[in-house]
Design a protein around this motif. Structure first.
Motif, short mmCIF file in Angstrom:
data_model
loop_
_atom_site.label_atom_id
_atom_site.label_comp_id
_atom_site.label_asym_id
_atom_site.label_seq_id
_atom_site.Cartn_x
_atom_site.Cartn_y
_atom_site.Cartn_z
N TRP A 148 0.87 -1.15 0.03
CA TRP A 148 -0.12 0.11 0.00
C TRP A 148 0.96 1.37 0.01
CZ3 TRP A 148 -1.07 -4.52 1.94
CH2 TRP A 148 -2.43 -5.12 1.58
N PRO A 149 0.98 1.95 -1.03
CA PRO A 149 2.19 3.08 -1.28
C PRO A 149 1.84 4.28 -0.07
CG PRO A 149 1.21 2.50 -3.46
CD PRO A 149 0.59 1.75 -2.39
N ALA A 150 3.02 4.56 0.40
CA ALA A 150 2.80 5.78 1.21
C ALA A 150 2.46 7.14 0.71
CB ALA A 150 4.23 6.03 2.00
N PRO A 151 1.50 7.60 1.63
CA PRO A 151 1.02 9.21 1.07
C PRO A 151 2.29 9.87 1.37
CG PRO A 151 -0.57 8.23 2.52
CD PRO A 151 0.57 7.11 2.51
N PRO A 158 5.78 7.71 6.63
CA PRO A 158 6.80 6.66 6.60
C PRO A 158 5.83 5.30 6.20
CG PRO A 158 5.48 6.96 8.75
CD PRO A 158 5.33 8.16 7.83
N THR A 159 7.00 4.27 6.00
CA THR A 159 6.60 2.83 5.37
C THR A 159 6.41 2.15 6.57
OG1 THR A 159 6.93 3.61 3.24
CG2 THR A 159 6.87 1.02 3.94
N VAL A 160 5.30 1.25 6.89
CA VAL A 160 5.52 0.30 7.96
C VAL A 160 5.25 -0.94 7.57
CG1 VAL A 160 4.24 -0.48 10.01
CG2 VAL A 160 4.22 2.05 9.54
N MET A 161 6.40 -2.10 7.94
CA MET A 161 5.98 -3.56 7.67
C MET A 161 5.46 -4.16 8.56
SD MET A 161 9.06 -6.63 7.51
CE MET A 161 9.94 -5.93 6.15
N LEU A 162 4.13 -4.90 7.95
CA LEU A 162 3.41 -5.67 9.02
C LEU A 162 3.64 -7.16 8.70
CD1 LEU A 162 -0.04 -3.77 8.49
CD2 LEU A 162 1.81 -3.29 10.13
N TYR A 163 4.45 -7.52 9.57
CA TYR A 163 4.81 -9.02 9.56
C TYR A 163 4.11 -10.26 10.25
CZ TYR A 163 7.44 -13.38 10.15
OH TYR A 163 7.96 -14.90 10.19
N ALA A 164 3.92 -11.20 9.70
CA ALA A 164 3.19 -12.31 10.57
C ALA A 164 3.47 -13.60 9.56
CB ALA A 164 1.60 -12.35 10.64
N HIS A 165 3.09 -14.94 9.97
CA HIS A 165 3.58 -16.10 9.10
C HIS A 165 2.15 -17.04 9.17
CE1 HIS A 165 3.87 -18.67 12.61
NE2 HIS A 165 4.29 -17.84 13.19
N PRO A 223 -3.04 5.54 6.59
CA PRO A 223 -2.60 6.61 6.48
C PRO A 223 -1.07 6.76 6.37
CG PRO A 223 -2.86 6.03 8.87
CD PRO A 223 -3.54 4.99 7.75
N VAL A 224 -0.24 5.68 6.41
CA VAL A 224 1.07 5.43 6.14
C VAL A 224 1.44 4.38 4.95
CG1 VAL A 224 1.76 6.01 8.42
CG2 VAL A 224 1.29 3.60 7.93
N GLY A 225 2.34 4.26 4.71
CA GLY A 225 2.88 3.28 3.43
C GLY A 225 2.82 1.84 4.29
N VAL A 226 2.46 0.76 3.70
CA VAL A 226 2.31 -0.69 4.25
C VAL A 226 3.04 -1.49 3.53
CG1 VAL A 226 0.94 -2.35 5.20
CG2 VAL A 226 0.34 -0.11 5.75
N VAL A 227 4.04 -2.18 3.90
CA VAL A 227 4.38 -3.53 3.18
C VAL A 227 4.00 -4.76 4.19
CG1 VAL A 227 6.32 -4.87 2.50
CG2 VAL A 227 6.48 -2.33 2.41
N LEU A 228 2.99 -5.46 3.66
CA LEU A 228 2.46 -6.67 4.27
C LEU A 228 3.39 -7.77 3.89
CD1 LEU A 228 0.22 -7.92 6.06
CD2 LEU A 228 -0.96 -8.44 3.91
N PHE A 229 4.08 -8.50 4.87
CA PHE A 229 4.98 -9.39 4.78
C PHE A 229 4.54 -10.79 5.48
CE2 PHE A 229 9.53 -11.50 5.56
CZ PHE A 229 9.43 -12.24 4.27
#
Length: 455
Positions: free
Chosen positions: A82-85, A89-96, A149-155
């Motif tokens: 989800w690109p950052a406005p 900042p960009t936030v990585m959201l991690y889970a498995h 409201p921030v950039g998100v990298v879902l990993f």
């Protein structure tokens, strides 16, 4: 951080979270039904189905791009963006999305891959560890209607329960796709369902396989027993040297730390662990010190005949897997060598011994909890749970956290909880407290709002 962001306001955000929780639970149940046990080759295709399901959920949550990636020989991981406005900042959201084996389906109160609610808890393998983490992230993105409201990298990784063996290669190959200013890892536990935790220390993990040999071949126990010993007895005597009479780990040279964390109620702790009446706790010091800041040794398996299949012969050789948890500050390879040397020096009666180091080595890790990101996290989680967030260590090992810190040295790393002491991660009747799940989603949503300047 950027200038304050006002849409949605926190009150609206709370309502938005409430609105998405029923759907998030439905999708969590669907994920739990997929037996994504990557460690078992028989479930490799199930793990791929699980990755496909997560990728579909990410697309439905408004991701601008979704990929399923893997390193050579590794499990499928989902990466979505989800690109950052501008200015955010960009936030990585991690889970498995992979899970542990069930430990025996017949021992569960309900089928492990058929999610079942009892007394406000959702039971099923992966319901807490870590498909709850997957759905926490996706529920937050749904609450923001796909426009966080921030950039998100879902990993969403696919081999954490196998020790993340190809994660280093995956991060090296796709570093730019995963780069972030803040990393939120939803794969830990809270001390109670209404008390949030930020995990700031984790124990490491090493293992070895020890094999004891005494004979060229099996021999009759009546003809030779007495003067001739058997390898299984020699192995048992060797394993017995791993602890002293108080239950402290007897391997020399290991690091041990301490903290000011208060002791839990012992009766509750014993009940959560499932200790039988009269069984003593091992070791000395406070329970948090023993669980989070001290080494621990366990024998995870022994190769030996089953009782029903035993015969009157002296066994020529026997072997066991020995696992050791490591306190923060310990070098994992040094500890593995110390364990091997202790076992080699403890075998009785001149028996031959070989010790083979395991391939899975997890370094212990400590996180700094200072700075603006942690201030925002404490405020967000305290607001969502109605109680102050606490900083805690956990006795488990999450090997990839150190790998993230090395790969993204400028990123703040937050380790948050999706389980509680009754969740029984890796055990029989694993479960998720559904009320805590809702609070966790709200906490993460508030965190993204604060990181965008909306507090």
């Amino acid at each position: 951080m950027a200038e304050p962001h006002t849409d949605p306001a926190p009150a609206d955000l709370s309502a938005a979270v409430d609105a998405v929780l029923p759907g998030a639970r439905t999708d969590l149940e669907a994920l739990v039904r997929i037996p994504s046990i990557w460690a078992d080759p028989a479930h490799a295709e199930d793990t791929r189905r699980s990755a496909d399901a997560v990728a579909t959920l990410a697309r439905d949550a408004g991701a601008a791009s979704v990929e399923i990636l893997s390193a050579d020989g590794g499990a499928p991981a989902v990466v979505a963006h989800w690109p950052a406005p501008e200015g955010m900042p960009t936030v990585m959201l991690y889970a498995h999305h992979d899970v542990q084996p069930t430990g025996g389906d017949d021992d569960w109160s309900s089928p492990p891959f058929e999610p079942t609610e009892r007394d406000g808890r959702l039971y099923g393998r992966g319901a807490a560890d870590d498909k709850a983490g997957v759905m926490t992230h996706l529920a937050v993105l749904r609450a923001y209607e796909g426009r966080p409201p921030v950039g998100v990298v879902l990993f969403i990784e696919g081999e954490e329960e196998s020790g993340s063996p190809t994660l280093t290669a995956l991060l090296a190959e796709h570093r730019d796709k995963l780069s972030a200013d803040v990393i939120v890892i939803a794969d830990a536990a809270n001390p109670a369902v209404d008390v949030p935790a930020l995990t700031t220390s984790l124990r490491g993990l090493v293992d070895v396989v020890v094999e004891v040999s005494m004979l060229e071949r099996p021999v009759h126990s009546g003809v030779y027993g007495g003067p001739v010993g058997d390898a299984l007895t020699a192995l048992c005597r060797t394993l017995a040297t791993l602890h002293d009479d108080k239950g402290e780990v007897a391997v020399p040279g290991l690091v041990r730390g301490s903290s000011d964390a208060p002791d839990p109620d012992e009766a509750t702790y014993r009940s959560d662990a499932g200790l039988l009446d009269g069984v003593e706790l091992l070791g000395t010091g406070s329970i948090p010190d023993r669980v989070n800041h001290a080494p621990a040794v366990a024998v995870l398996g022994i190769d030996a005949p089953k009782v029903a299949e035993a015969s009157n012969v002296l066994l020529p050789r026997a072997r066991a897997m020995v696992s050791m948890r490591l306190a923060p500050g310990q070098d994992a390879r040094e500890a593995q060598r110390a364990l091997a040397e202790h076992l080699e020096g403890s075998v009785p009666w001149g028996a031959h011994v070989s010790v083979t180091p395991g391939h899975g080595v997890a370094e212990p890790f400590s996180l700094s909890s200072t700075g603006e990101v942690y201030d925002h996290a404490r405020a967000a989680f305290s607001a969502a749970y109605g109680n102050d967030a606490v900083e805690t260590g956990i006795g488990g090992s999450i090997p990839f956290i150190a790998e993230f810190a090395r790969t993204f040295p400028g990123a703040a790393v937050l380790v948050t909880g999706v389980g509680d002491p009754a969740s029984r991660w890796h055990g029989i009747d694993e479960s998720l407290h559904l009320g805590m799940f809702g609070r966790g989603v709200l906490a993460e949503a508030l965190l993204l709002d604060r990181l965008a300047g909306g507090a």
